[in-house]
Design an enzyme around this catalytic site. Structure first.
Site, PDB file in Angstrom:
ATOM      1  N   ASP A  19       0.942  -1.245  -0.007  1.00 52.34           N
ATOM      2  CA  ASP A  19      -0.085   0.036  -0.022  1.00 52.34           C
ATOM      3  C   ASP A  19       0.929   1.159   0.097  1.00 52.34           C
ATOM      4  O   ASP A  19       1.840   1.398   0.392  1.00 52.34           O
ATOM      5  CB  ASP A  19      -0.683  -0.194   1.197  1.00 52.34           C
ATOM      6  CG  ASP A  19      -2.088   1.000   1.079  1.00 52.34           C
ATOM      7  OD1 ASP A  19      -2.431   1.345  -0.052  1.00 52.34           O
ATOM      8  OD2 ASP A  19      -2.911   1.120   2.110  1.00 52.34           O
ATOM      9  N   HIS A  36       2.864   3.238  -8.931  1.00 54.61           N
ATOM     10  CA  HIS A  36       2.736   1.612  -9.313  1.00 54.61           C
ATOM     11  C   HIS A  36       3.914   1.126  -9.851  1.00 54.61           C
ATOM     12  O   HIS A  36       4.221   0.167  -9.669  1.00 54.61           O
ATOM     13  CB  HIS A  36       1.269   1.537 -10.079  1.00 54.61           C
ATOM     14  CG  HIS A  36       0.298   2.049  -9.263  1.00 54.61           C
ATOM     15  ND1 HIS A  36      -0.186   1.572  -7.954  1.00 54.61           N
ATOM     16  CD2 HIS A  36      -0.973   2.652  -9.495  1.00 54.61           C
ATOM     17  CE1 HIS A  36      -1.199   2.105  -7.434  1.00 54.61           C
ATOM     18  NE2 HIS A  36      -1.855   2.735  -8.570  1.00 54.61           N
ATOM     19  N   LEU A 130      11.101 -20.798  -4.771  1.00 55.67           N
ATOM     20  CA  LEU A 130      10.232 -19.631  -4.148  1.00 55.67           C
ATOM     21  C   LEU A 130       8.775 -19.733  -5.014  1.00 55.67           C
ATOM     22  O   LEU A 130       8.622 -20.000  -6.002  1.00 55.67           O
ATOM     23  CB  LEU A 130      10.710 -18.515  -4.615  1.00 55.67           C
ATOM     24  CG  LEU A 130       9.892 -17.181  -3.951  1.00 55.67           C
ATOM     25  CD1 LEU A 130       9.934 -17.276  -2.337  1.00 55.67           C
ATOM     26  CD2 LEU A 130      10.365 -15.853  -4.506  1.00 55.67           C
TER      27      LEU A 130
END
Ligand code: FPP
Length: 241
Positions: A19, A36, A130
Site C-alpha cells: 500500500d 505503481h 520460491l
C-alpha cells in the site's frame, strides 16, 4: 507431469499488502501510475530477497475486487503494468526457480491477460525455490463465496454429503488450495486494515504494519520485520508456556 502443490522446502509464508503507491507519487507531484511502476520494481526486489531470508512463499496483493472503483486510466494502467511485468520477468522467474501463481476471480479479466496468467503458471510450475502468488482481482469474501458455491454445486450433484463439509473441504475449493496459510501479513503505508485479504487463511496469522510507503519498502526493512516476527511466540490458541 503434474506439479506438486507445496513442494518447496519449508520456509515462511509472507503475504504483503503493498500500500502507498498513490501517496508516494502524489508527494512528488507525479501521476499515481508512476507510484505503481516504482511499486512493481520494489516488488521484484522484495521477491528476489525472499529465498535468502528464509521465505519459501510470498503472496502479493496486486489488485483487489474493490480496485475496479478507481479511475479507468488507473485500472487500465495497473493491468497493463501487470502484463508487462509478467512478460518481462518470465525468463528471470525460470532462472531463479520461482513458481508463479495467481489467486482471485479471473472471469472479469480480459482474455489476453488470462492467457498470459495461464502461460506463466504453466511454464513455472516445476520451479521449487520460491512460490510467488499474486492476488489479482482478489477479495477474501469473494473467494469464500465462490468456494461455498462450489460446495453447493457438489452437494446438488450428489457428489458431496452436507455432513462431509469440513474446513478441509472448503479450503480445497479456495484459490489458495495447496498453499500453506500465511505466517505473517505485512501492510505498508500506515494503514492498519485487513482489506479483504486472505480472510479464511489468516485465522492464526501475525500482522505487521509499517508506515513506510510501498515504493520505499527496502529489503533491509523486510529483513528486520522477519527478525521481529521470528522472535514472537506463536500459540495457535494454546496456553502460553
Ligand atoms: C496500493 O497503493 C497498490 C496497488 C493497488 C497496486 C499494487 C500493484 C503493484 C505494485 C504492481 C505489482 C505487479 C506485480 C505483477 C506483482 P495505492 O494506490 O492504494 O496507494 P495509496 O493508498 O497511497 O493511494
Amino acid at each position: 507431469m503434474a506439479a506438486k502443490d507445496t513442494d518447496t522446502a519449508e520456509g515462511l509464508h509472507v503475504a504483503i499488502i503493498m500500500d502507498g503507491n498513490g501517496r508516494w507519487a502524489s508527494q512528488r507531484g507525479w501521476p499515481r501510475l508512476f507510484g505503481h511502476r516504482r511499486g512493481a520494481e520494489r516488488a521484484k526486489q522484495i521477491v528476489e530477497a525472499c529465498p535468502d531470508l528464509g521465505v519459501s512463499h510470498v503472496t502479493l496483493y496486486a489488485f483487489s475486487t474493490e480496485n475496479w472503483k478507481r479511475s479507468t486510466e488507473e485500472v487500465i494502467g495497473l493491468m497493463s503494468l501487470m502484463g508487462r511485468v509478467i512478460r518481462r520477468e518470465a525468463v528471470t522467474l525460470q532462472a531463479e526457480g520461482v513458481r508463479m501463481r495467481f489467486i482471485g476471480d479471473r472471469a472479469p479479466l480480459d482474455a489476453r491477460m488470462r492467457n498470459l496468467m495461464k502461460w506463466i503458471e504453466r511454464t513455472s510450475q516445476e520451479n521449487t525455490r520460491l512460490n510467488l502468488t499474486v492476488a489479482l482481482n482478489y477479495g477474501g469474501r469473494d473467494e469464500i463465496l465462490r468456494a461455498a458455491r462450489a460446495l453447493a454445486q457438489d452437494v446438488a450433484a450428489g457428489t458431496l454429503a452436507p455432513e462431509a463439509i469440513d474446513e478441509a473441504q472448503l479450503a480445497a475449493r479456495l484459490d489458495t488450495a495447496g498453499l500453506p496459510d500465511p505466517d505473517l501479513v505485512i501492510r505498508t503505508s500506515g494503514e492498519t486494515r485487513v482489506s479483504n485479504f486472505l480472510l479464511w487463511q489468516s485465522a492464526y496469522t501475525e500482522y505487521e504494519f509499517t508506515p513506510t510507503l510501498w515504493p520505499d519498502f527496502t529489503p533491509e526493512e523486510f529483513s528486520g520485520i522477519l527478525d521481529r516476527f521470528r522472535s514472537r511466540e506463536r500459540r495457535f490458541g494454546k496456553a502460553s508456556t
